[in-house]
Design a protein around this motif. Structure first.
Motif, mmCIF file in Angstrom:
data_model
loop_
_atom_site.group_PDB
_atom_site.id
_atom_site.type_symbol
_atom_site.label_atom_id
_atom_site.label_comp_id
_atom_site.label_asym_id
_atom_site.label_seq_id
_atom_site.Cartn_x
_atom_site.Cartn_y
_atom_site.Cartn_z
ATOM 1 N N ARG A 261 -3.250 2.079 -5.933
ATOM 2 C CA ARG A 261 -2.517 2.733 -4.849
ATOM 3 C C ARG A 261 -1.045 2.322 -4.907
ATOM 4 O O ARG A 261 -0.703 1.253 -5.384
ATOM 5 C CB ARG A 261 -3.093 2.337 -3.491
ATOM 6 N N GLU A 262 -0.192 3.200 -4.411
ATOM 7 C CA GLU A 262 1.247 2.944 -4.394
ATOM 8 C C GLU A 262 1.601 1.969 -3.269
ATOM 9 O O GLU A 262 1.032 2.019 -2.197
ATOM 10 C CB GLU A 262 2.011 4.249 -4.168
ATOM 11 N N SER A 263 2.567 1.137 -3.532
ATOM 12 C CA SER A 263 3.092 0.230 -2.525
ATOM 13 C C SER A 263 4.029 1.028 -1.610
ATOM 14 O O SER A 263 4.883 1.767 -2.105
ATOM 15 C CB SER A 263 3.875 -0.899 -3.190
ATOM 16 N N PRO A 264 3.889 0.889 -0.305
ATOM 17 C CA PRO A 264 4.766 1.650 0.596
ATOM 18 C C PRO A 264 6.228 1.212 0.525
ATOM 19 O O PRO A 264 7.095 1.877 1.053
ATOM 20 C CB PRO A 264 4.188 1.389 1.971
ATOM 21 N N THR A 265 6.524 0.104 -0.172
ATOM 22 C CA THR A 265 7.903 -0.359 -0.275
ATOM 23 C C THR A 265 8.658 0.285 -1.410
ATOM 24 O O THR A 265 9.885 0.183 -1.488
ATOM 25 C CB THR A 265 7.955 -1.891 -0.456
ATOM 26 N N ARG A 266 7.952 0.967 -2.332
ATOM 27 C CA ARG A 266 8.630 1.639 -3.450
ATOM 28 C C ARG A 266 9.444 2.798 -2.893
ATOM 29 O O ARG A 266 8.976 3.584 -2.093
ATOM 30 C CB ARG A 266 7.615 2.162 -4.468
ATOM 31 N N ALA B 38 7.064 10.244 -10.188
ATOM 32 C CA ALA B 38 8.520 10.394 -10.253
ATOM 33 C C ALA B 38 9.060 11.361 -9.196
ATOM 34 O O ALA B 38 10.264 11.383 -8.941
ATOM 35 C CB ALA B 38 8.928 10.873 -11.641
ATOM 36 N N ARG B 39 8.190 12.129 -8.586
ATOM 37 C CA ARG B 39 8.626 13.182 -7.656
ATOM 38 C C ARG B 39 8.353 12.895 -6.185
ATOM 39 O O ARG B 39 9.025 13.449 -5.318
ATOM 40 C CB ARG B 39 7.932 14.496 -8.005
ATOM 41 N N TYR B 40 7.316 12.116 -5.904
ATOM 42 C CA TYR B 40 6.849 11.989 -4.520
ATOM 43 C C TYR B 40 6.903 10.561 -4.006
ATOM 44 O O TYR B 40 6.822 9.604 -4.767
ATOM 45 C CB TYR B 40 5.414 12.518 -4.407
ATOM 46 N N ALA B 41 6.989 10.450 -2.693
ATOM 47 C CA ALA B 41 6.992 9.162 -2.008
ATOM 48 C C ALA B 41 5.603 8.506 -2.105
ATOM 49 O O ALA B 41 4.607 9.186 -2.345
ATOM 50 C CB ALA B 41 7.374 9.371 -0.544
ATOM 51 N N PRO B 42 5.544 7.176 -1.877
ATOM 52 C CA PRO B 42 4.268 6.467 -1.983
ATOM 53 C C PRO B 42 3.146 7.023 -1.107
ATOM 54 O O PRO B 42 2.003 7.110 -1.555
ATOM 55 C CB PRO B 42 4.624 5.037 -1.576
ATOM 56 N N ARG B 43 3.441 7.403 0.110
ATOM 57 C CA ARG B 43 2.384 7.957 0.978
ATOM 58 C C ARG B 43 1.804 9.236 0.393
ATOM 59 O O ARG B 43 0.601 9.458 0.426
ATOM 60 C CB ARG B 43 2.927 8.249 2.370
#
Length: 74
Positions: free
Chosen positions: A64-69, A34-39
């Protein structure tokens, strides 16, 4: 995997319970997501996965997080 960790150097540690360790990793991921970007999240996840690997706790199963989120400001 739980038996390996329970008999190893973590036998008297809270992380000896691999189920609890994985649940903790998932809770941490939920709070940080909720606080940080995907990278940033992927970097944090890599560190948590490395920690689990080094202590033979098994994988966390966190994708892993999607870079589009996009991070939405509150």
């Amino acid at each position: 995997m739980a038996a390996v960790s329970a008999d190893g150097p973590l036998a008297s540690e809270p992380l000896a319970d691999t189920i609890a360790a994985v649940r903790t990793a998932h809770a941490y991921h939920g709070q940080m997501r909720a606080r940080y970007a995907p990278r940033t999240m992927n970097g944090l996840l890599a560190a948590v996965e490395d920690f689990h690997d080094r202590l033979r706790l098994g994988p966390t199963g966190i994708p892993r997080e999607s870079p589009t989120r996009r991070l939405v400001s509150p």
